[in-house]
Design a protein around this motif. Structure first.
Motif, PDB file in Angstrom:
ATOM      1  N   LYS A   1      25.522  33.464  69.118  1.00 50.76           N
ATOM      2  CA  LYS A   1      24.718  34.103  68.420  1.00 50.76           C
ATOM      3  C   LYS A   1      24.261  35.378  69.219  1.00 50.76           C
ATOM      4  O   LYS A   1      23.462  34.043  70.298  1.00 50.76           O
ATOM      5  CB  LYS A   1      23.241  33.803  67.620  1.00 50.76           C
ATOM      6  N   SER A   2      23.881  36.617  69.637  1.00 52.17           N
ATOM      7  CA  SER A   2      23.688  36.915  70.689  1.00 52.17           C
ATOM      8  C   SER A   2      22.009  36.976  70.460  1.00 52.17           C
ATOM      9  O   SER A   2      21.094  37.273  69.337  1.00 52.17           O
ATOM     10  CB  SER A   2      23.882  38.086  70.570  1.00 52.17           C
ATOM     11  N   ARG A   3      20.930  37.475  72.188  1.00 53.16           N
ATOM     12  CA  ARG A   3      19.907  38.030  72.769  1.00 53.16           C
ATOM     13  C   ARG A   3      19.885  38.750  73.625  1.00 53.16           C
ATOM     14  O   ARG A   3      20.551  38.435  74.174  1.00 53.16           O
ATOM     15  CB  ARG A   3      18.906  36.589  71.995  1.00 53.16           C
ATOM     16  N   THR A   4      19.084  39.042  73.390  1.00 54.00           N
ATOM     17  CA  THR A   4      18.139  40.721  74.159  1.00 54.00           C
ATOM     18  C   THR A   4      17.286  39.500  75.725  1.00 54.00           C
ATOM     19  O   THR A   4      16.160  38.751  75.627  1.00 54.00           O
ATOM     20  CB  THR A   4      17.813  41.570  74.307  1.00 54.00           C
TER      21      THR A   4
ATOM     22  N   TRP B   1      16.234  28.168  72.231  1.00 59.22           N
ATOM     23  CA  TRP B   1      16.143  29.573  71.053  1.00 59.22           C
ATOM     24  C   TRP B   1      16.298  28.173  69.577  1.00 59.22           C
ATOM     25  O   TRP B   1      16.455  27.156  69.880  1.00 59.22           O
ATOM     26  CB  TRP B   1      17.435  30.358  70.958  1.00 59.22           C
TER      27      TRP B   1
ATOM     28  N   TYR C   1      18.422  27.574  65.733  1.00 61.25           N
ATOM     29  CA  TYR C   1      19.605  28.830  64.640  1.00 61.25           C
ATOM     30  C   TYR C   1      18.991  27.510  63.067  1.00 61.25           C
ATOM     31  O   TYR C   1      18.232  26.643  63.139  1.00 61.25           O
ATOM     32  CB  TYR C   1      20.558  28.356  64.957  1.00 61.25           C
TER      33      TYR C   1
ATOM     34  N   TYR D   1      24.090  32.772  73.059  1.00 64.09           N
ATOM     35  CA  TYR D   1      24.247  31.427  73.255  1.00 64.09           C
ATOM     36  C   TYR D   1      24.958  31.117  72.068  1.00 64.09           C
ATOM     37  O   TYR D   1      25.453  30.944  70.806  1.00 64.09           O
ATOM     38  CB  TYR D   1      22.351  31.333  72.381  1.00 64.09           C
TER      39      TYR D   1
END
Length: 435
Positions: A99-102, A116, A118, A86
């Motif tokens: 930042k990353s997410r699965t 999401w 932050y 993202y």
């Protein structure tokens, strides 16, 4: 490259004395290395306070490149899950954060992705006592770093109540581009993003002698050669990464100032232009990070007799691309002349250092236009004049401009905003005198 822990000074001296171990490191087995370090570790057991540093040793065998192997690992055969990076714009309006997410499975459209959040207090976008900022996925690109089905996600930012935060410039741009008058005109944009590469520790342009200057400008534009072109691998790597990602990149070239480059994105329609430029900037930040080079979008990174860095924006509409389009372009230029101050104030920080009337720029205080004239605010190409239709080039935007702001403002001024008859007549008279 593998990283091997070794004590600092004394251990380096021992390796130097026994340099034969390193001259053919690639032929040593992992057992030999293990034996060597076990012997040394016995001698150093009592030195619990010993300082360690990382040494890198190349090898074609053994377990040396494990991290690189993991970075290049394709997990597609083993799981349906993907990694979504993202990406959003931070509090300065020019910094990109991510930042990353699965995600449980591959997706094809941003609407399939969850919102999401932050910590906005860490990016200068929210107070500490109410720091949650919500990310709305807006555009998807393929991830050239992770490969596979992994994706990059361009997002914009909102409060928990659903209001766009002040640095969310995409929201207003999307409103302008969804206006029926703008939709009907199918606005096209071609954006020329210039940027400068700096040496990491000294923040001085790549290829320049530290604390000194290269020869005068002239040999460097679109040049080849080790004494004229600095950073080509970065430009080429970025080019391919953009193509892989699905960014509508149309070309690259070395720029007038040594260590400075340009890439072009477009033609892109409406809000897509901003999405593609921001994703291309993110890719460039990541590639220069890997190369150990600093990227700057400062519009005048070196003062003096050196070109600045701009983000020239080529613009056309359905009406300007059809027969009689040149007259429509002239009307658009008239509107732009009347809103010159509004545009300049939105065209990037520090632009006054670049728009001096020198180095292929117009003065920041004066609006002008001309055919094939790169010293004007607005340039019209020879082909457009000859064919009587085409596009205009706004040469005022700085390299650090927000593409959402610039593209939307061009559409608003030329398609939605109407000047008074008196102002229009006066502006037309002034422009006729200049031409």
């Amino acid at each position: 490259m593998a990283q091997i822990l070794a004590p600092s000074v004394q251990w380096q001296m021992r390796i130097t004395k026994n340099s034969s171990y390193l001259t053919d490191a690639s032929s040593m087995s992992s057992k030999m290395w293990s034996s060597l370090f076990r012997k040394q570790s016995k001698k150093l057991t009592a030195r619990s306070s010993a300082k360690y540093r990382l040494l890198a040793v190349k090898s074609e065998h053994g377990t040396i490149n494990r991290m690189e192997d993991l970075l290049n690992l394709d997990v597609t055969p083993y799981t349906d899950k993907i990694i979504a990076e993202y990406i959003w714009i931070g509090g300065t309006g020019i910094d990109v954060r991510s930042k990353s997410r699965t995600i449980s499975k591959p997706v094809e459209h941003p609407s399939e992705l969850p919102k999401w959040n932050y910590d906005g207090s860490s990016t200068g976008q929210a107070p500490g006592e109410d720091s949650e900022v919500i990310l709305y996925p807006q555009a998807i690109f393929k991830d050239p770093f992770r490969g596979g089905n992994n994706i990059l996600v361009i997002c914009d930012a909102y409060t928990p109540a659903g209001e766009p935060i002040p640095t969310n410039k995409r929201h207003k741009a999307a409103q302008i581009f969804s206006d029926p008058k703008v939709v009907a005109e199918v606005p096209w944009y071609g954006i020329e993003q210039e940027y400068t590469l700096l040496q990491t520790d000294v923040k001085w342009p790549l290829g320049w002698p530290v604390g000194g200057y290269p020869g005068p400008q002239g040999p460097y534009y679109c040049a080849a050669g080790a004494d004229k072109s600095f950073g080509r691998d970065i430009s080429d790597a970025h080019y391919k990464a953009c193509l892989y990602a699905g960014i509508n990149i149309s070309g690259t070239n070395g720029e007038v100032m040594p260590g400075q480059w340009e890439f072009q994105v477009g033609p892109s329609v409406g809000i897509e232009a901003g999405d593609h430029i921001w994703c291309a900037r993110y890719l460039l930040e990541r590639i220069t990070e890997q190369a150990g080079v600093v990227l700057t979008l400062d519009p005048k990174p070196i003062e003096g007799d050196w070109n600045g860095a701009g983000c020239h924006t080529n613009y056309s509409t359905k009406s300007t691309r059809e027969e009689g389009g040149f007259e429509v372009i002239k009307k658009a230029i008239l509107n732009l002349s009347l809103r010159h101050k509004e545009h300049i104030s939105a065209y990037g920080e520090g632009n006054e250092r670049r728009l001096t009337g020198k180095h292929e720029t117009a003065s920041i205080n004066t609006f002008s236009w001309g055919v094939a004239n790169r010293g004007c605010s607005i340039r019209v190409g020879r082909d457009t004049e000859k064919e009587g239709k085409g596009y205009l080039e706004d040469r005022r935007p700085a390299s650090n401009m927000d593409p959402y702001v610039v593209t939307a403002l061009l559409a608003e001024t030329t398609l939605l905003w109407e000047p008074t008859l008196e102002a229009e007549a006066l502006a037309a008279q002034k422009l006729a005198m200049k031409v």
